[in-house]
Design an enzyme around this catalytic site. Structure first.
Site, PDB file in Angstrom:
ATOM      1  N   ILE A 114       0.821  -1.218   0.000  1.00 17.71           N
ATOM      2  CA  ILE A 114       0.000   0.000   0.000  1.00 17.71           C
ATOM      3  C   ILE A 114       0.856   1.271   0.000  1.00 17.71           C
ATOM      4  CG2 ILE A 114      -0.319   0.131   2.520  1.00 17.71           C
ATOM      5  CD1 ILE A 114      -3.435   0.668   1.257  1.00 17.71           C
ATOM      6  N   ASP A 153       0.452  -0.039   9.328  1.00 18.33           N
ATOM      7  CA  ASP A 153       0.787   1.155  10.109  1.00 18.33           C
ATOM      8  C   ASP A 153       2.300   1.374  10.148  1.00 18.33           C
ATOM      9  OD1 ASP A 153       0.105   3.296  11.656  1.00 18.33           O
ATOM     10  OD2 ASP A 153      -0.378   2.147  13.459  1.00 18.33           O
TER      11      ASP A 153
HETATM   12  P1  ADP Z   1      -5.002  -4.580  11.609  1.00 20.73           P
HETATM   13  O1  ADP Z   1      -4.327  -4.163  12.888  1.00 20.73           O
HETATM   14  O2  ADP Z   1      -6.161  -3.673  11.217  1.00 20.73           O
HETATM   15  O3  ADP Z   1      -5.345  -6.028  11.588  1.00 20.73           O
HETATM   16  P2  ADP Z   1      -2.551  -4.958  10.010  1.00 20.73           P
HETATM   17  O4  ADP Z   1      -1.704  -3.851   9.497  1.00 20.73           O
HETATM   18  O5  ADP Z   1      -1.985  -5.837  11.090  1.00 20.73           O
HETATM   19  O6  ADP Z   1      -3.935  -4.266  10.462  1.00 20.73           O
HETATM   20  O7  ADP Z   1      -2.990  -5.902   8.791  1.00 20.73           O
HETATM   21  C1  ADP Z   1      -3.979  -5.592   7.862  1.00 20.73           C
HETATM   22  C2  ADP Z   1      -3.705  -6.324   6.557  1.00 20.73           C
HETATM   23  O8  ADP Z   1      -2.721  -5.615   5.802  1.00 20.73           O
HETATM   24  C3  ADP Z   1      -3.167  -7.751   6.708  1.00 20.73           C
HETATM   25  O9  ADP Z   1      -3.890  -8.577   5.804  1.00 20.73           O
HETATM   26  C4  ADP Z   1      -1.702  -7.626   6.303  1.00 20.73           C
HETATM   27  O10 ADP Z   1      -1.216  -8.824   5.681  1.00 20.73           O
HETATM   28  C5  ADP Z   1      -1.744  -6.511   5.295  1.00 20.73           C
HETATM   29  N1  ADP Z   1      -0.490  -5.737   5.116  1.00 20.73           N
HETATM   30  C6  ADP Z   1       0.604  -5.674   5.921  1.00 20.73           C
HETATM   31  N2  ADP Z   1       1.511  -4.828   5.406  1.00 20.73           N
HETATM   32  C7  ADP Z   1       0.989  -4.337   4.231  1.00 20.73           C
HETATM   33  C8  ADP Z   1       1.441  -3.432   3.229  1.00 20.73           C
HETATM   34  N3  ADP Z   1       2.633  -2.819   3.304  1.00 20.73           N
HETATM   35  N4  ADP Z   1       0.623  -3.179   2.163  1.00 20.73           N
HETATM   36  C9  ADP Z   1      -0.590  -3.755   2.066  1.00 20.73           C
HETATM   37  N5  ADP Z   1      -1.074  -4.617   2.984  1.00 20.73           N
HETATM   38  C10 ADP Z   1      -0.295  -4.915   4.051  1.00 20.73           C
END
Ligand code: ADP
Length: 170
Positions: free
Chosen positions: A9, A32
């Site tokens: 992202i 994040d």
């Molecule tokens: P939450 O705390 O809302 O569960 P996370 O960041 O832990 O959020 O994960 C949300 C989703 O984003 C997961 O499916 C994870 O695999 C995915 N994810 C992690 N890093 C990235 C990234 N750099 N770009 C897109 N998706 C990501």
């Protein structure tokens, strides 16, 4: 228009990327961590200001707020706090609210292209297929001026789950 891509992202060339933030707005892991790492300190500076002004006790679950995107290709980051998944309690309305509120903020900013991650499916453990269904149906039914809503999925299973949800939603 809803598009679904596999990728990171933080690399998206869109007006706004949505951050799966936690309520402290002070950064964390997953999406994040990646956003703050690649976006640089300007994002955290604005998050600190928001905590000091509007959100003394943190950003509530299901709400959204925008900051600069710092060094990211995007112009803004829209931070939203997904619900932690709980088998015994249906928090779908809070997850849907993340998408609606993020689009409302995007409209306020004038953002025309917005990228969403799979909110709540990482550390917050929401089952991917159900999260994908809620994400796709919520944005499909949400009135907005945003022209492209892009779901950016990190891995192949998540990418497939979103495609399946879009197909099922028609
Ligand atoms: P939450 O705390 O809302 O569960 P996370 O960041 O832990 O959020 O994960 C949300 C989703 O984003 C997961 O499916 C994870 O695999 C995915 N994810 C992690 N890093 C990235 C990234 N750099 N770009 C897109 N998706 C990501």
């Amino acid at each position: 228009m809803i598009t679904i891509v596999q990728g990171d992202i933080t690399a998206q060339h869109v007006d706004a990327v949505v951050n799966a933030a936690n309520s402290s707005l002070m950064g964390g892991g997953g999406v994040d961590g990646a956003i703050h790492h690649r976006g640089g300190p300007a994002i955290l500076r604005e998050c600190r200001e928001l905590r000091a002004s509007r959100y003394g006790s943190g950003l509530p679950t299901g709400q959204a707020v925008a900051t600069t995107a710092g060094d990211l290709p995007a112009r803004w980051v829209i931070h939203t706090v997904g619900p932690v998944y709980a088998k015994t309690r249906d928090r779908s309305h809070q997850l849907a609210s993340c998408f609606r509120e993020s689009l409302r903020v995007a409209d306020e900013l004038g953002a025309k292209t917005v990228a969403f991650p799979a909110i709540s499916t990482g550390v917050y453990r929401w089952p991917m297929a159900d999260a994908a269904r809620i994400a796709v149906t919520t944005v499909r039914d949400c009135p907005t001026e945003v022209r492209e809503i892009r779901f950016v999925l990190y891995d192949e299973p998540a990418y497939r789950a979103f495609h399946e949800a879009a197909r099922a939603a028609g």
